[in-house]
Design a protein around this motif. Structure first.
Motif, PDB file in Angstrom:
ATOM      1  N   ALA A 195      -6.648  26.582  41.464  1.00  0.00           N
ATOM      2  CA  ALA A 195      -6.452  25.733  40.290  1.00  0.00           C
ATOM      3  C   ALA A 195      -7.578  24.724  40.111  1.00  0.00           C
ATOM      4  O   ALA A 195      -7.790  24.218  39.002  1.00  0.00           O
ATOM      5  CB  ALA A 195      -5.118  25.000  40.389  1.00  0.00           C
ATOM      6  N   GLN A 197      -1.080  25.396  36.216  1.00  0.00           N
ATOM      7  CA  GLN A 197      -1.397  26.653  35.545  1.00  0.00           C
ATOM      8  C   GLN A 197      -1.107  26.527  34.054  1.00  0.00           C
ATOM      9  O   GLN A 197      -0.097  25.961  33.639  1.00  0.00           O
ATOM     10  CB  GLN A 197      -0.592  27.810  36.141  1.00  0.00           C
ATOM     11  N   LYS A 200      -3.095  28.903  45.732  1.00  0.00           N
ATOM     12  CA  LYS A 200      -2.985  28.613  44.300  1.00  0.00           C
ATOM     13  C   LYS A 200      -3.551  27.234  43.975  1.00  0.00           C
ATOM     14  O   LYS A 200      -4.188  27.040  42.932  1.00  0.00           O
ATOM     15  CB  LYS A 200      -1.535  28.740  43.843  1.00  0.00           C
ATOM     16  N   GLN A 223      -7.177  30.156  38.966  1.00  0.00           N
ATOM     17  CA  GLN A 223      -5.747  30.456  38.950  1.00  0.00           C
ATOM     18  C   GLN A 223      -5.318  31.029  37.598  1.00  0.00           C
ATOM     19  O   GLN A 223      -4.522  31.956  37.520  1.00  0.00           O
ATOM     20  CB  GLN A 223      -4.923  29.203  39.267  1.00  0.00           C
ATOM     21  N   ASP A 224      -5.877  30.473  36.512  1.00  0.00           N
ATOM     22  CA  ASP A 224      -5.571  31.010  35.191  1.00  0.00           C
ATOM     23  C   ASP A 224      -6.167  32.401  35.019  1.00  0.00           C
ATOM     24  O   ASP A 224      -5.562  33.272  34.384  1.00  0.00           O
ATOM     25  CB  ASP A 224      -6.094  30.069  34.107  1.00  0.00           C
ATOM     26  N   PRO A 260       4.245  30.550  38.521  1.00  0.00           N
ATOM     27  CA  PRO A 260       3.197  29.578  38.163  1.00  0.00           C
ATOM     28  C   PRO A 260       2.815  28.676  39.325  1.00  0.00           C
ATOM     29  O   PRO A 260       3.664  28.220  40.095  1.00  0.00           O
ATOM     30  CB  PRO A 260       3.847  28.763  37.035  1.00  0.00           C
TER      31      PRO A 260
END
Length: 650
Positions: A255, A318, A251, A295-296, A314
Motif C-alpha cells: 500500500a 486500498q 499488504k 496493492q491497488d 481489502p
C-alpha cells in the motif's frame, strides 16, 4: 503551413474552433475575434448564445468563457474591477449551483419533497450535465453520437438504494443493456486490442496486436531481450519478494509503494517492463503506475503477485476501484452519449417542456430545446453560461433569512423580457437572485472563493479536493475499414497526447443504431490523463491542469492526426481525408480525486477524511457533488445530492 501539416490534413475543411489566446479558427482558415489584454467580461461575451451545444466542435468541456472568471476570482482580481451586481427581483425556494448530474439530482429530490417549489439551476458552461457531456456529429443527414465525459452507469461498489431508486425512476432498466450492446460485433470481425510502439519512446514505430501476456506480442515488440525476459518473469515466476511477512504486513508494504517501484526495486526488473503498464491505470486514477499503489495494482489484476499468497480482502488504504465486488460488476449501462443520457433524463423530469419524449429510447435521439430551459414562469429553470461568483446569507438567522446568489452573464445571454432584462451597463453583467436555500453542487475547490463566509477549517477541507485533469476526445471518421484490416478495436498509444484510441461501444437504443459496416462513418474515442510521471500524484494533477489550459486546439489536432496516421496507416487510414470532425472535451478540473494510500496518510492510517469536513451544511447552504465522497462515480454524485437536500429539508 509545413508540408507535413498539409499531409496530415491540418487545412482540411472540418469545422473547428480554437479560442485559445483569442483566436477562433473555422472551416478552411481563421475567422473571428481576437482581443488584447482580455478581461473576464470579454471572455464571457465570446460564448455562443444560439448554437446547439452538443453539436459544437473544437475545444469543448471547459470551453472558453466558462472558467476565466473563476480564475480571476481565485486570484483576487475579480471584485477589483467588477461592476456592482444588479438585483433581478427573482426569488426561489432553492438555487442549485452547478447543473451536472449532482445538481440536477438535487433539484429532482427537492421537487419530490416539495412539488410546489420554485428552483433555479445556474451553471458556468453553455450546456448542462457537467462532465456528462454529449457530442454530436451530422453527416449525410444522419447524427452520430459520442460521449465527452462520464462514460457509464458503473461503480466498483454496489449502487446505494438511493441511487438505484433514481435510476429506476428515470426509466433505466439495467437488464436491457445485454440486448442494447452488440457484444459480439468486434469479436466477429476479428478485432482485438493492440499497442502502438512509437519511435520516440521505443526506437521504432510498430503496431503490435494482442496483449503483453501473449508470447508473440512480446516477441514482436521493439524492446531489448532483457525486457522480454523480465516481462516473462513478471508474468510467470511464482516469486515472493517479501518472505517471512504475514499477509497483513505484505499488504501494508504494498500500500505504501508504487507498482513501478514494486517491479523495478522489489522484483529488480528492467525499467522497460514498466512501459507496458504505465498508462493502464489512467482511466481510473488519472495517473500511471509510478504513483498507483502496488496493492491497488494487485486488486486490478496486474502481474507479479502470484507467489505472494494474497487473498482478495481489502488491505489498508486500498482504493474502491481495486476491491473486487461481484454485486457491482453487473450494474452497468453505457449509453451512446455516456451518462449525458442520465443528465438529459433528469432535465426532462424537471423541465419536460424543453426535452420531448417520455422514454429511455426516445431521449437518445431527442433534441433538447435550449431556449426553453430558462422559461419565464416555469417552476424549474436552468440558466446556462452563468458562473456563480458569490453565495452569502442575508439577514439574521431565522425564518426570514435568505441566501443571495450573484452570477455573471454576458449581455447576449440576457433574456429580452422578465426580471432579468435590466438595461446592460457594459460588456458584462452581474445579477443577483434570492433563495430560501442553496445547494453547491459545483467542484469543491471553487467553493471557498464563491462562499468565503464558510468556516476556515471547512474551506481548508474543500481545497483538498484537487481535481483529476483529463481529456475525452471524439474523432469522427469516414470509415473504420483500417481497424478491420489491421484487426484492432482499441490501441494503447502511450507516446502521444492521447494515450488510447478505439472504436466506441456498439450500443443500439431506440431509433439510434450503432454502425455495423466498417465502410460507414464512426466516432472514435480518444482519452488522455494529464499527468507528469515522476512527481507525487497531487502535483501531477496540478501540472496536468496547467498543461491542458496552455495547449491549443491546433496542437492537439496535429497530434491526433499524427497519432492516427502512424497507428492506422498500415490499414490505409489517411488523416488528411478520413477525419470529418474533432471535438476535444478538455477537463482541467475533471473527476473527483480519490484518496491514495501513498500520498494520503489519513487514508492508509484510517484518519478523518477531508471530504467529510468539506461537505458539512452551513446555515441554509448545503454541499453536494462527487467531491463530497472523494469518489469519481455517478452514484456518488447522486447520493450526495440526496444527502444535501435532506439536510436542507430537516
Amino acid at each position: 503551413m509545413t508540408n507535413q501539416d498539409r499531409q496530415l490534413g491540418m487545412g482540411a475543411p472540418i469545422f473547428r474552433r480554437d479560442f485559445l489566446n483569442g483566436v477562433a479558427v473555422g472551416v478552411g482558415g481563421a475567422m473571428a475575434t481576437g482581443w488584447a489584454n482580455p478581461d473576464w467580461g470579454t471572455l464571457l461575451a465570446q460564448q455562443p448564445s444560439t448554437a446547439y451545444p452538443p453539436a459544437l466542435t473544437g475545444l469543448r468541456g471547459s470551453h472558453a468563457g466558462s472558467f476565466e472568471v473563476f480564475h480571476a476570482l481565485k486570484d483576487g482580481a475579480f471584485w477589483k474591477t467588477a461592476p456592482p451586481p444588479q438585483p433581478t427581483g427573482e426569488e426561489y425556494d432553492l438555487v442549485v449551483v452547478g447543473a451536472g448530474i449532482s445538481g440536477l439530482a438535487a433539484a429532482y429530490y427537492y421537487r419530490q419533497a416539495r412539488p410546489d417549489a420554485r428552483i433555479l439551476l445556474l451553471d458556468n458552461h453553455d450546456d448542462f450535465g457537467g462532465h456528462a457531456k454529449r457530442n454530436e456529429f451530422t453527416h449525410n443527414g444522419r447524427t452520430y453520437i459520442g460521449y465527452g465525459g462520464t462514460q457509464s452507469i458503473d461503480s466498483p461498489a454496489p449502487y446505494s438504494a438511493v441511487s438505484k431508486s433514481l435510476v429506476a425512476d428515470l426509466g433505466i432498466d439495467m437488464s436491457r443493456y445485454a440486448k442494447a450492446l452488440d457484444s459480439n460485433l468486434y469479436r466477429s470481425l476479428g478485432l482485438r486490442s493492440a499497442f502502438f510502439f512509437d519511435k520516440e519512446s521505443f526506437g521504432a514505430d510498430r503496431l503490435v496486436v494482442g496483449d503483453v501476456r501473449d508470447d508473440a506480442f512480446v516477441a514482436a515488440a521493439p524492446v531489448s531481450d532483457a525486457v522480454r525476459r523480465d516481462v516473462k518473469r513478471l508474468l510467470t515466476d511464482r516469486f515472493d519478494p517479501m518472505p517471512g511477512l504475514s499477509m497483513a504486513e505484505k499488504k501494508s508494504r504494498l500500500a505504501r509503494m508504487s507498482y513501478a517501484d514494486f517491479v523495478t526495486k522489489v522484483w529488480k526488473l528492467d525499467p522497460g517492463v514498466v512501459k507496458f503498464y504505465q498508462t493502464r491505470t489512467h482511466g481510473l486514477f488519472g495517473a500511471g503506475v509510478d504513483v498507483v499503489p502496488a496493492q491497488d495494482a494487485f486488486g486490478l489484476g496486474f502481474p507479479g503477485f502470484q507467489g505472494m499468497d494474497l487473498d482478495d480482502k481489502p488491505g489498508p488504504g486500498q482504493n474502491f476501484d481495486s476491491i473486487r465486488n461481484e454485486d457491482a460488476q453487473g450494474y452497468y449501462f453505457h449509453f451512446p452519449d455516456g451518462n449525458a443520457t442520465v443528465a438529459r433524463l433528469l432535465a426532462r423530469k424537471l423541465m419536460p417542456h424543453a426535452i420531448p419524449g417520455s422514454t429511455l429510447d426516445d431521449v437518445v435521439t431527442a433534441r433538447a430545446d435550449y431556449s426553453k430551459l430558462d422559461a419565464d414562469g416555469a417552476p424549474v429553470r436552468l440558466r446556462l453560461s452563468s458562473p456563480v461568483m458569490r453565495v452569502r446569507h442575508i439577514g439574521a438567522a431565522g425564518p426570514d433569512q435568505r441566501v443571495e446568489v450573484t452570477y455573471a452573464q454576458s449581455p447576449q445571454t440576457l433574456k429580452p423580457s422578465g426580471p432579468q432584462a435590466l438595461k446592460p451597463s457594459g460588456p458584462h453583467e452581474l445579477r443577483t437572485v434570492s433563495a430560501r436555500a442553496v445547494v453547491l453542487a459545483c467542484w469543491h475547490t471553487a467553493i471557498p472563493s464563491i462562499c468565503p463566509e464558510l468556516p476556515e477549517a471547512q474551506m481548508t477541507a474543500l481545497a483538498y479536493a484537487i481535481k483529476v485533469p483529463l481529456v475525452y476526445t471524439n474523432v469522427f471518421i469516414r470509415s473504420w475499414t483500417a481497424f478491420q484490416k489491421l484487426g484492432v478495436q482499441r490501441i494503447s498509444t502511450p507516446g502521444f497526447f492521447h494515450t488510447s484510441v478505439g472504436l466506441d461501444f456498439p450500443v443500439t437504443l431506440g431509433a439510434y443504431a450503432h454502425q455495423t459496416n466498417p465502410a460507414e462513418p464512426v466516432v472514435l474515442h480518444l482519452s488522455k490523463s494529464a499527468c507528469r510521471p515522476g512527481l507525487p500524484i497531487r502535483d501531477q494533477h496540478r501540472v496536468g491542469r496547467a498543461e491542458l489550459l496552455s495547449t491549443s486546439f491546433q496542437t492537439i489536432e496535429r497530434d491526433i492526426r499524427d497519432q492516427l496516421g502512424r497507428a492506422l496507416g498500415g490499414g490505409g487510414f489517411d488523416p488528411a481525408t478520413d477525419i470529418l470532425g474533432i471535438t476535444v472535451n478538455r477537463w482541467p478540473h475533471g473527476y473527483a480525486y480519490q484518496y491514495n494510500s501513498i500520498a494520503d496518510d489519513f487514508w492508509f492510517e484510517g484518519g478523518p477524511e477531508p471530504c467529510v469536513a468539506a461537505r458539512q451544511r452551513h446555515g441554509r447552504i448545503a454541499i453536494a457533488n462527487a467531491d463530497a465522497a472523494a469518489y469519481s462515480y455517478t452514484d456518488a454524485a447522486i447520493d450526495h445530492a440526496h444527502r444535501a437536500v435532506q439536510e436542507l429539508l430537516a
